[in-house]
Scaffold this motif. Sequence first.
Motif, mmCIF file in Angstrom:
data_model
loop_
_atom_site.group_PDB
_atom_site.id
_atom_site.type_symbol
_atom_site.label_atom_id
_atom_site.label_comp_id
_atom_site.label_asym_id
_atom_site.label_seq_id
_atom_site.Cartn_x
_atom_site.Cartn_y
_atom_site.Cartn_z
ATOM 1 N N PHE A 1 0.885 -1.178 0.000
ATOM 2 C CA PHE A 1 0.000 0.000 0.000
ATOM 3 C C PHE A 1 0.915 1.218 0.000
ATOM 4 C CE2 PHE A 1 -3.174 2.667 2.557
ATOM 5 C CZ PHE A 1 -4.022 2.882 1.479
ATOM 6 N N LEU A 2 1.562 1.440 -1.158
ATOM 7 C CA LEU A 2 2.687 2.371 -1.234
ATOM 8 C C LEU A 2 2.629 3.218 -2.499
ATOM 9 C CD1 LEU A 2 5.539 -0.159 -0.351
ATOM 10 C CD2 LEU A 2 4.841 1.761 1.098
ATOM 11 N N PRO A 3 3.113 4.465 -2.412
ATOM 12 C CA PRO A 3 3.394 5.233 -3.631
ATOM 13 C C PRO A 3 4.753 4.798 -4.182
ATOM 14 C CG PRO A 3 3.945 6.541 -1.706
ATOM 15 C CD PRO A 3 3.404 5.214 -1.193
ATOM 16 N N GLY B 1 10.313 7.633 -13.933
ATOM 17 C CA GLY B 1 9.425 6.819 -13.102
ATOM 18 C C GLY B 1 8.284 7.601 -12.508
ATOM 19 N N ALA B 2 7.354 8.029 -13.363
ATOM 20 C CA ALA B 2 6.180 8.767 -12.881
ATOM 21 C C ALA B 2 4.942 7.887 -12.785
ATOM 22 C CB ALA B 2 5.894 9.957 -13.807
ATOM 23 N N LEU B 3 4.884 6.818 -13.590
ATOM 24 C CA LEU B 3 3.758 5.885 -13.465
ATOM 25 C C LEU B 3 3.811 5.218 -12.095
ATOM 26 C CD1 LEU B 3 3.609 3.869 -16.821
ATOM 27 C CD2 LEU B 3 1.783 5.289 -15.887
ATOM 28 N N PRO B 4 2.670 5.036 -11.441
ATOM 29 C CA PRO B 4 2.682 4.403 -10.112
ATOM 30 C C PRO B 4 2.987 2.915 -10.197
ATOM 31 C CG PRO B 4 0.426 4.861 -10.806
ATOM 32 C CD PRO B 4 1.319 5.495 -11.825
ATOM 33 N N VAL C 1 9.657 9.606 -9.009
ATOM 34 C CA VAL C 1 8.948 10.635 -8.253
ATOM 35 C C VAL C 1 7.824 9.926 -7.513
ATOM 36 C CG1 VAL C 1 9.524 12.582 -9.751
ATOM 37 C CG2 VAL C 1 7.511 11.196 -10.274
ATOM 38 N N PRO C 2 7.478 10.367 -6.291
ATOM 39 C CA PRO C 2 6.471 9.641 -5.507
ATOM 40 C C PRO C 2 5.091 9.653 -6.138
ATOM 41 C CG PRO C 2 7.152 11.665 -4.390
ATOM 42 C CD PRO C 2 8.089 11.465 -5.528
ATOM 43 N N ARG C 3 4.787 10.724 -6.865
ATOM 44 C CA ARG C 3 3.520 10.797 -7.593
ATOM 45 C C ARG C 3 3.713 11.757 -8.759
ATOM 46 N NH1 ARG C 3 2.973 14.082 -3.187
ATOM 47 N NH2 ARG C 3 2.327 16.234 -3.609
ATOM 48 N N PHE C 4 2.799 11.700 -9.721
ATOM 49 C CA PHE C 4 2.935 12.556 -10.893
ATOM 50 C C PHE C 4 2.611 14.008 -10.542
ATOM 51 C CE2 PHE C 4 1.243 14.776 -14.575
ATOM 52 C CZ PHE C 4 2.269 14.592 -15.489
ATOM 53 N N GLU C 5 3.571 14.861 -10.788
ATOM 54 C CA GLU C 5 3.382 16.317 -10.704
ATOM 55 C C GLU C 5 4.170 16.886 -11.884
ATOM 56 O OE1 GLU C 5 5.539 19.185 -9.795
ATOM 57 O OE2 GLU C 5 3.679 20.220 -10.384
ATOM 58 N N THR D 1 -3.156 11.487 -20.185
ATOM 59 C CA THR D 1 -3.355 12.697 -19.391
ATOM 60 C C THR D 1 -2.039 13.252 -18.849
ATOM 61 O OG1 THR D 1 -3.903 11.234 -17.540
ATOM 62 C CG2 THR D 1 -5.742 12.217 -18.745
ATOM 63 N N MET D 2 -1.030 12.397 -18.675
ATOM 64 C CA MET D 2 0.275 12.899 -18.242
ATOM 65 C C MET D 2 0.897 13.779 -19.316
ATOM 66 S SD MET D 2 2.121 9.674 -16.352
ATOM 67 C CE MET D 2 1.536 9.047 -14.764
ATOM 68 N N PHE D 3 0.813 13.328 -20.561
ATOM 69 C CA PHE D 3 1.420 14.104 -21.644
ATOM 70 C C PHE D 3 0.654 15.420 -21.864
ATOM 71 C CE2 PHE D 3 2.574 9.647 -22.469
ATOM 72 C CZ PHE D 3 3.947 9.788 -22.401
#
Length: 557
Positions: free
Chosen positions: A77-79, A250-253, A277-281, A302-304
């Motif tokens: 249960f981790l980012p 590494g932005a995808l979870p 990165v821990p989450r996408f920003e 949506t990331m692009f």
Amino acid sequence: MDVSRSHYCHPTPWDTHFEPLTLPELFERAVAWRGSARFLNFLGRDYSYRDIHLEACRFAAGLRDMGIGSGDRVGLFLPNVPIYASAYYGAMMAGAVVVNFSPLYTIEELSHQVADSGTRLLVTLDVPELYRTAHQVLEESALETLVVGSLAHMLPWYKGLALSTLGRSKIAKVDYGPAVRRWSEALAKPGSPRPEVAIEPGDLALLQYTGGTTGVPKGAMLTHANLSINARQVTAINPFANPETEVFMGALPFFHVFANTALLNHAVASGASIAMVPRFEAGQVLATIQRYRATGFPGVPTMFQALLDHPDFGRTNFSSLKVCISGGAPMPAPVHAKFEELSGVRLVEGYGLTESSGVVSVNPYEGLRKRGTIGQVLPGTEVILLDRGDPAQLAPEGEPGELAVHGPQVMRGYWNRPEATAEVLIERDGKIWLRTGDVAVIDEDGFLKIVDRMKDMIAVGGFKVFPSQVEDVILEHPAVKEALVIGVPDPYRGEMPRAYITLSGEESASAEQLRDWLNARVGKHERVDEVVIRDSLPRTIIGKLDRKALRREVMGG
């Protein structure tokens, strides 16, 4: 059509054989080859392959000491944090089955999947939102043990010190005890012998939950061979692979199957490093691409779009990037074209499902590619089109049909769901085929194009309307940024298409103007009853547009 061999454009031959391996074997080969090389960079701190391997071995031994062994389920249960990799490979070294849980799950969602999977031990982080949810599930379910990692301890020392001293509100007050252990306490002493567990490639490695075709969360049973082969299939189509210079953004979870295969296990299979990165920003991702000279970037559409929207996009140096890979949802043509034009980086679209370990097909990274398609199948993968009315038959030549997949990456079945398994895994010509629920066409070069989801087709007076085709048209209008089309009840035709959109800001247009513009460009049965302008559209946990959630909002239930 034999699309597996027809005009095959990927650099590795279609009939390449991939040796079945366990994921610990795959990881240990990478350690033997790339031990001192950087495996992960987390917000400025480097972890070598050997660093993560040693921690994984200690976690495996720690699990043994806690009574966790072969076949037991260990939840993550981790980012995106370094201990994800240590826990993932370590649990498998112990013979356990990993269960991925999204950090965005509610207490109810996490409780349900913990109970359904029979998860005994859960690894999480001392971030207040995560810890509170996990601890409540611990108290209210059959979950036995919670292992809590320290975010501050994973950061560079100066960032960890700042978080510990100045950011205490961002650290949960953890109630440690017999059932709640620190990550450091869950690790056996350095040098402790690893569990002597016999693990076979055909053994279950991962339970990955998916809504599947019914919307009810089900655990796809993915074996070591499924995952290790899919990672090497992805590696085999990469003509740029060079472990000395390969850096994945590494932005995808990691908890999502796309990232599990195309990012984490792909890096291990190719000896690459991941700039995490821990989450996408968007701003942080742009800075990370430039700072760490990322060469590959798997993401969702949506990331692009978010990167394009960010003010730093035009100031970012993308020269290191050789390819970006989009999956998870259809890529809008305007976003595709604009991203390539402004970044100078080739963006290829691919396709996969949880039930196929993540990846089935992708457009070639070099040479011929076709926008709007999901490319060609990976080596060793076969596809057929089934008749939409009778899946026991093939679709008529040249007509769309339900895409079915056969290959070494196809799951064993759904966890404790034999009826659901029987619906999607069918035998034909002595092979097991996965029914995807996606309607596709295949062109003369073996390129696949998804027309729509079977369950998303709209029945308009006896005609079948594919929502994605209507969405493609309205997205051509410069005022439209995003679009989802769903069917709404109509007393005369049964259903009517209705478009929900967000605006791009490049041009102004009213809902009525957009409706009239769209209806003049589509077939009579594809015309929408209205266009609804919204500030936002619902998204899934990985950021792709969520038609199912929109339908629930509009229709209720």
